[in-house]
Design an enzyme around this catalytic site. Structure first.
Site, short mmCIF file in Angstrom:
data_model
loop_
_atom_site.label_atom_id
_atom_site.label_comp_id
_atom_site.label_asym_id
_atom_site.label_seq_id
_atom_site.Cartn_x
_atom_site.Cartn_y
_atom_site.Cartn_z
N LYS A 181 0.97 -1.59 0.05
CA LYS A 181 0.23 -0.24 0.40
C LYS A 181 1.40 1.02 -0.22
O LYS A 181 1.12 1.64 1.09
CB LYS A 181 -0.59 0.06 0.71
CG LYS A 181 -2.36 1.07 0.58
CD LYS A 181 -2.13 2.00 0.75
CE LYS A 181 -1.85 3.06 1.94
NZ LYS A 181 -1.93 4.01 1.82
N GLU A 256 10.02 1.75 11.26
CA GLU A 256 10.77 2.43 10.65
C GLU A 256 10.31 3.61 10.40
O GLU A 256 9.56 4.11 9.85
CB GLU A 256 11.45 2.37 8.88
CG GLU A 256 12.31 0.96 8.86
CD GLU A 256 13.44 0.36 9.57
OE1 GLU A 256 14.15 1.58 9.96
OE2 GLU A 256 13.77 -0.78 10.11
N CYS A 290 14.34 11.00 6.28
CA CYS A 290 13.79 10.88 8.19
C CYS A 290 15.31 10.89 8.57
O CYS A 290 15.84 11.05 9.30
CB CYS A 290 13.39 9.10 8.12
SG CYS A 290 14.38 7.89 7.21
N GLU A 393 9.19 16.42 14.91
CA GLU A 393 9.81 16.26 13.64
C GLU A 393 9.33 17.30 13.06
O GLU A 393 8.47 17.08 12.96
CB GLU A 393 9.88 14.64 13.00
CG GLU A 393 10.51 14.16 11.72
CD GLU A 393 10.59 13.39 11.20
OE1 GLU A 393 9.01 13.27 11.23
OE2 GLU A 393 11.02 12.75 10.81
P1 NDP Z 1 2.27 8.44 7.38
O1 NDP Z 1 3.05 7.57 8.32
O2 NDP Z 1 1.90 9.43 6.91
O3 NDP Z 1 1.85 7.39 6.37
C1 NDP Z 1 2.90 6.34 5.88
C2 NDP Z 1 2.31 5.62 5.40
O4 NDP Z 1 1.33 4.68 5.97
C3 NDP Z 1 1.47 5.50 3.99
O5 NDP Z 1 1.03 5.29 3.38
C4 NDP Z 1 0.19 5.98 4.82
O6 NDP Z 1 -0.97 6.13 3.74
C5 NDP Z 1 -0.30 5.25 5.77
N1 NDP Z 1 -1.09 5.48 6.42
C6 NDP Z 1 -1.39 5.91 7.71
N2 NDP Z 1 -2.13 5.77 8.19
C7 NDP Z 1 -2.69 4.48 8.19
C8 NDP Z 1 -3.10 3.75 9.09
N3 NDP Z 1 -3.67 4.06 10.16
N4 NDP Z 1 -2.77 1.60 8.74
C9 NDP Z 1 -1.80 1.28 7.84
N5 NDP Z 1 -1.69 2.21 7.76
C10 NDP Z 1 -1.80 3.25 6.80
O7 NDP Z 1 4.26 8.60 6.91
P2 NDP Z 1 4.07 10.10 5.64
O8 NDP Z 1 3.77 9.32 4.70
O9 NDP Z 1 3.98 11.79 5.80
O10 NDP Z 1 5.55 9.85 5.38
C11 NDP Z 1 6.40 10.93 6.38
C12 NDP Z 1 6.97 10.36 7.36
O11 NDP Z 1 7.99 9.09 7.26
C13 NDP Z 1 8.24 10.48 8.46
O12 NDP Z 1 8.13 10.99 9.59
C14 NDP Z 1 9.20 10.12 7.91
O13 NDP Z 1 10.26 10.48 8.94
C15 NDP Z 1 9.59 9.16 8.31
N6 NDP Z 1 10.52 8.22 7.28
C16 NDP Z 1 10.99 6.84 8.19
C17 NDP Z 1 11.57 6.61 7.65
C18 NDP Z 1 12.46 5.67 8.17
O14 NDP Z 1 13.63 4.53 7.24
N7 NDP Z 1 12.70 5.54 9.90
C19 NDP Z 1 12.27 6.90 6.17
C20 NDP Z 1 11.71 7.10 5.45
C21 NDP Z 1 10.18 8.33 6.20
P3 NDP Z 1 -1.59 7.54 3.67
O15 NDP Z 1 -0.27 7.73 2.96
O16 NDP Z 1 -2.78 7.14 1.85
O17 NDP Z 1 -2.22 8.13 4.28
#
Ligand code: NDP
Length: 489
Positions: A181, A256, A290, A393
């Site tokens: 997803k 992550e 990140c 963040e």
């Molecule tokens: P989100 O947590 O908002 O979303 C990540 C994914 O999870 C998206 O596909 C989102 O869908 C989905 N999602 C949201 N809510 C749910 C739920 N309740 N159940 C299952 N899936 C869900 O993160 P962002 O997309 O905003 O990405 C940015 C974040 O990712 C930052 O905090 C960054 O630090 C972190 N990140 C961490 C990395 C690491 O390796 N540690 C690497 C890169 C980023 P949708 O977009 O459709 O809402």
């Protein structure tokens, strides 16, 4: 690029069962340019069903054959490098030069890495020797590592294809089938990958991609009883919700999550290099990585010079249309995200922070980008390390510089946030470098470098930055179930 995306389920391109779609916005223009399925639990159920049916045959497929298909997919990504890089740039707002040199080649590298890794695995064996009176018992134990079933893979918007492939490659290589997803904000290259997977010849049901919102499609995947494994990259709050949702069915979950990475610069460092790399660490991908160095801690004796030169470097970043070859700094991913970033800058001002450069929406680089989400590279000083902009963040082109007087003070500030993803240390003192590495609360420590990645190393975060590790053997272990077999003889 298509203007209407579809889900890939059982090697068929399907519209969402609800008939509902969402708009995909180009961040550089603020305009919708495609639509993606707003999938529901029905689509997820169909994809999990297909993946579950495909699992026994895929798990039994010899590693050499799985490897061949993954290598073929990597070759197709290479073939379509230009098309994919352009799509990634349009979808995310990142400079096309970055997508072409990092995001897309890295996606191909991820598939190649795990395609070859599965040809070189070993498993442990333990000989047991219990001398009993007149009945010496001996046994040989060996560890079978078997794929776990359907893997649910959820990825974010900042490095869309790069992070999706980082999960898909080890999941499929080890014999699991997958339902992915991708982020609803940046679905395009995932859709293009589904076309390439069909072209590569993956059997139906092995790789399924379902688009849609996290709260509906994502949540349905995470709570599905037939999905024993979830690999998630995204924000810390979402990670927390996923950990709760997966607990009921005892899923194995890798998280992550976010970071607030400290970048420690000592007076004995190679200052030229430290400044150059600190600019890169703060502003690459508009600060939406990140691993970005969003808190820079500088030894007091060099603080003022460092800040002046950092500001020069930030101001020199070429803000431009992401599709322009010379652009270094593109658009933020969405309007909501731009508002969030700006709100933190406003809060920093109210808390007494000095905006040394940036701090506002950037002027659009051309007419095409008039409605785009551009934000200036921003350097802030004068903030208490305990305040919210220093602790939370921001995930944008904003870095905060704080002076320190001693190694102990540097460590205390560096470790003061709830996060523990990555740290950087700039020093030419070998003892200090090793000592800092031991004392920093982060799962990755870069000494005199940033984002130098080797796919064999453990990748992840401690504290609120995550649970578990990806990369190399860690990923091979995560996606397999160890089973001990004990044979007495
Ligand atoms: P989100 O947590 O908002 O979303 C990540 C994914 O999870 C998206 O596909 C989102 O869908 C989905 N999602 C949201 N809510 C749910 C739920 N309740 N159940 C299952 N899936 C869900 O993160 P962002 O997309 O905003 O990405 C940015 C974040 O990712 C930052 O905090 C960054 O630090 C972190 N990140 C961490 C990395 C690491 O390796 N540690 C690497 C890169 C980023 P949708 O977009 O459709 O809402």
């Amino acid at each position: 690029m298509p203007d209407t995306l579809a889900n890939l389920i059982n090697n068929r391109f399907e519209p969402p069962r609800s008939g509902q779609y969402l708009d995909t916005i180009e961040p550089a223009t603020g305009k919708p340019y495609a639509r993606l399925p707003d999938s529901s639990a029905d689509d997820i159920n169909a994809a999990v069903d297909a993946a579950k049916r495909a699992f026994p045959a895929w798990a039994a497929t010899p590693p050499a054959e799985r490897s061949r298909l993954l290598l073929r997919l990597a070759d197709l990504i290479d073939r379509d490098l230009e098309r994919l890089a352009r799509a990634e740039s349009i979808d995310t707002g990142k400079p096309i030069s970055l997508a072409r040199s990092v995001d897309i080649p890295r996606a191909a590298a991820n598939f190649r890495f795990f395609a070859s890794a599965i040809l070189h695995t070993e498993s442990a064996s333990h000989q047991t020797n219990l001398a009993g009176a007149g009945d010496p018992q001996r046994a040989i134990n060996y560890t079978l590592r078997q794929p776990r079933g359907v893997a649910g893979l959820i990825s974010p918007w900042n490095l869309p294809l790069y992070l999706l492939s980082w999960k898909l490659a080890p999941a499929l290589a080890t014999g699991n089938t997958a339902v992915a997803k991708p982020s609803e904000v940046t679905p395009m290259t995932a859709h293009m990958l589904s076309e390439l997977a069909v072209e590569a010849g993956f059997p139906p049901g092995v790789l399924n991609i379902v688009h849609g919102r996290g709260a509906s499609a994502g949540a349905a995947l995470v709570s599905h009883p037939d999905v024993p494994t979830i690999s998630f990259t995204g924000g810390t709050e979402t990670g927390r919700a996923i950990a709760h949702a997966g607990a009921d069915t005892f899923k194995r979950i890798s998280l992550e999550l976010g970071g607030k990475n400290p970048n420690l610069v000592f007076a004995d460092a190679d200052l030229e290099r430290a400044i150059l790399e600190s600019v890169r660490a703060a502003f690459t991908n508009q600060g939406q990585v990140c691993l970005c160095g969003s808190r820079i801690l500088v030894e007091r004796s060099i603080h003022d010079e460092f800040v002046d030169r950092l500001v020069q470097g930030a101001k020199a970043r070429r803000i431009g249309d992401p599709l322009d070859e010379s652009t270094e700094h593109g658009a933020l991913a969405s309007e909501d995200h731009l508002k969030k970033v700006h709100a933190y800058v406003e809060l920093a001002k109210r808390l007494g922070g000095q905006i040394r450069c940036g701090g506002a929406r950037a002027q659009a680089p051309n007419d095409r980008c008039a409605g785009g989400y551009f934000y200036e590279p921003t350097v802030i000083t004068g903030l208490d390390p305990a305040c919210r902009p220093q602790q939370e963040e921001i995930f944008g082109p904003v870095t905060i510089v704080t002076p320190f007087g001693s190694d102990d003070e540097a460590i205390a500030i560096a470790n003061s946030t709830p996060f523990g993803l990555a740290s950087m240390v700039w020093t030419n003192n070998l003892t200090r470098a090793h000592t800092m590495a031991e004392r920093l609360d982060s799962a990755i420590v870069w000494i005199n470098c940033w984002m130098l990645r080797d796919l064999r190393t453990p990748f992840g975060g401690m504290k609120h930055s995550g649970l578990g590790r990806e990369g190399g053997n860690e990923a091979l272990r995560f996606f397999t179930e160890p089973k001990n077999v004990c044979i007495r003889y």
